[in-house]
Write an enzyme that holds these catalytic residues in place. Structure first.
Site, PDB file in Angstrom:
ATOM      1  N   LYS A  60      56.789  -2.393  11.479  1.00  0.00           N
ATOM      2  CA  LYS A  60      56.566  -1.000  11.090  1.00  0.00           C
ATOM      3  C   LYS A  60      57.636  -0.531  10.116  1.00  0.00           C
ATOM      4  O   LYS A  60      57.340   0.126   9.107  1.00  0.00           O
ATOM      5  CB  LYS A  60      56.562  -0.110  12.342  1.00  0.00           C
ATOM      6  CG  LYS A  60      56.165   1.334  12.078  1.00  0.00           C
ATOM      7  CD  LYS A  60      56.303   2.188  13.330  1.00  0.00           C
ATOM      8  CE  LYS A  60      55.363   1.718  14.437  1.00  0.00           C
ATOM      9  NZ  LYS A  60      55.468   2.591  15.641  1.00  0.00           N
ATOM     10  N   CYS A 295      47.464  13.617  22.172  1.00  0.00           N
ATOM     11  CA  CYS A 295      48.248  14.719  22.748  1.00  0.00           C
ATOM     12  C   CYS A 295      47.523  15.457  23.864  1.00  0.00           C
ATOM     13  O   CYS A 295      47.931  15.385  25.023  1.00  0.00           O
ATOM     14  CB  CYS A 295      48.648  15.697  21.646  1.00  0.00           C
ATOM     15  SG  CYS A 295      49.834  15.027  20.464  1.00  0.00           S
TER      16      CYS A 295
END
Length: 479
Positions: A60, A295
């Site tokens: 990443k 979320c």
């Protein structure tokens, strides 16, 4: 233009705060370069700060350092490349480098739902703080930005006291994030509010200094940025309370959709009518397939779990029903599919074998490649388990969806997905799908049947083109 700190009578105390590094402005680090940390790191570099983004994931970090954002967020790739070129922004996998560089360390790691319960898993928070703290060599501020159960900041203080070298005076604060996927760059640069949870004047001053770029931009644009300075517990509760409210509002209108379906009413008209009431408002009042993403679902469950631990579980019992309503809307699409295809409901649900179904949308919302808890992808899986031959297309989420559900058929265009389909399900409200030509699509499908899982299509337009139309919480409309 009023002062950006309307609750403070004098800024002199905070103007005197000097970053421990001696730099003109605080040097910022962001621990965790997932969606949250990478977005903040890039945008704060754009605001003029020197920034390091940190992650233990070498692949990443290599991708970010090479100028490629590892997820889809409009406008972020351009800002990444610009700020890498300016040398204000760099990325690292070294805690030593981060500790030596930073004055303010933002903790932006994930807090997923525990595998064995509803609570939040804080192992990544613990790892980030415990690994960073021993390498600190001067006073610094560690700021939590991840969404966490109330009480976490106090626990992080204990971790810092345990792991940081004695005598440095390292402090902890909390500053929750309020990003909306698809609008995250704007949300960082032009937030609708900022919340600081801090215990000392120094910590509060450092937080202001770390956000001065936002306030400076607001002054140039003649905007106000409301700031709430509060205690740890309140700062931690702000994000989960906001998400609980939004989830409740979405599930409320979806509960009304269930009633509308039983009564023959139209939930889109109902929503429009009650949304004119300024006490209610029309945002997040669109009935459809329900909420998803990384979320809202896990946050309302973690909120319930934490409230139960605190002895206040009864106060959040309603969130259990909010969650159930949200899950029922997914099953409703399968029921509508059976009705449109003329299939009977059996004890294990409908048999959709030999039915070719096009699913348009795999992400939980448009302008994102995020498929975490995506209702669209969950429904695609449910249709496949009922025996359907499911063909999926999404403008951005194909790779992530394929990794999550590999047994579906993924197409490279909307036309390919709907070609020969017995039923088309629009399950994410991408503009490409909202604006699709029903006449043109009608020429390539096997049968003109459509389920509008987001109530984003014009029923009259589609029925005039010969389609059988079913919306969520809307009356049946036949061609």
């Amino acid at each position: 233009m009023t002062l950006p700190y309307p609750h403070i009578q004098s800024l002199s105390a905070f103007a005197r705060v000097t970053p421990p590094s001696g730099a003109p402005r605080p040097r910022l680090t962001f621990l965790g370069t997932g969606y949250l940390g990478a977005t903040y790191a890039i945008c704060f570099a754009e605001l003029g700060y020197e920034v390091i983004g940190f992650d233990v994931d070498e692949a990443k970090i290599a991708k970010l350092a090479g100028g490629e954002v590892p997820f889809h967020e409009p406008g972020l790739n351009e800002l990444l490349r610009k700020n890498l070129a300016s040398r204000r922004l760099r990325f690292s996998t070294s805690y030593e480098e981060v500790a030596e560089f930073g004055d303010v360390h933002f903790v932006c790691v994930g807090t997923p739902q525990r595998a064995n319960g509803m609570g939040a898993d804080l192992c990544y928070v613990e790892a980030a703080v415990s690994e960073l703290a021993p390498h600190l060599t001067r006073k610094a501020l560690i700021v939590g930005k991840s969404t966490v159960p109330v009480g976490t900041a106090e626990w992080v203080e204990e971790l810092v006291e345990k792991h940081a070298p004695a005598g440095l005076g390292v402090e902890v604060a909390w500053a929750p994030e309020f990003l909306q996927e698809g609008f995250a760059v704007e949300d960082v640069l032009r937030p609708n509010r900022i919340v600081f949870g801090a215990k000392s004047e120094w910590a509060t001053g450092m937080l202001y200094a770390a956000h001065d770029g936002i306030f400076d931009l607001a002054v140039t644009e003649d905007r106000e940025v409301p700031v709430v300075v509060t205690d740890f517990a309140t700062a931690e509760l702000v994000k989960v309370a906001a998400n609980a409210f939004l989830a409740t509002k979405i599930s409320f209108i979806n509960a009304m959709a269930e009633v509308c379906e039983a009564a023959g009413a139209d939930v889109t008209q109902l929503s429009r009518a009650i949304g004119y009431d300024p006490r209610i408002g029309n945002r997040f009042l669109q009935a459809g397939l329900g909420f998803g993403g990384g979320c809202l679902p896990k946050d309302i469950r973690a909120f319930q779990a934490r409230a139960q631990e605190l002895g206040a579980g009864e106060a959040l019992r309603f969130l259990h029903e909010v969650d159930l309503i949200n899950q029922r809307r997914r099953q409703r699409v399968v029921q509508l599919a059976a009705e449109l295809l003329g299939r009977k409901q059996g004890p294990a649900g409908p048999d959709l074998s030999k039915a070719r179904i096009a699913v348009l949308g795999a992400t939980f919302k448009p302008n994102s490649d995020d498929i975490r808890d995506a209702p669209s992808l969950a429904v695609a899986g449910m249709l496949a388990r009922a025996g359907a031959d499911v063909h999926v297309y999404d403008p951005q989420g194909m790779e992530n969806a394929r990794r999550a559900l590999s047994d579906l058929t993924y197409e490279t265009s909307m036309d390919d997905a709907v070609r020969g389909a017995d039923l088309v399900c629009v399950l994410t409200e991408w503009a490409d799908f909202r604006n699709a030509d029903p006449v043109a699509l009608g020429e390539i499908v096997g049968a003109r049947r459509v389920i509008d899982g987001r109530n984003c299509l014009d029923p009259a337009l589609w029925t005039s083109a010969g389609w059988q139309y079913r919306g969520m919480g809307r009356p049946r409309v036949e061609a």
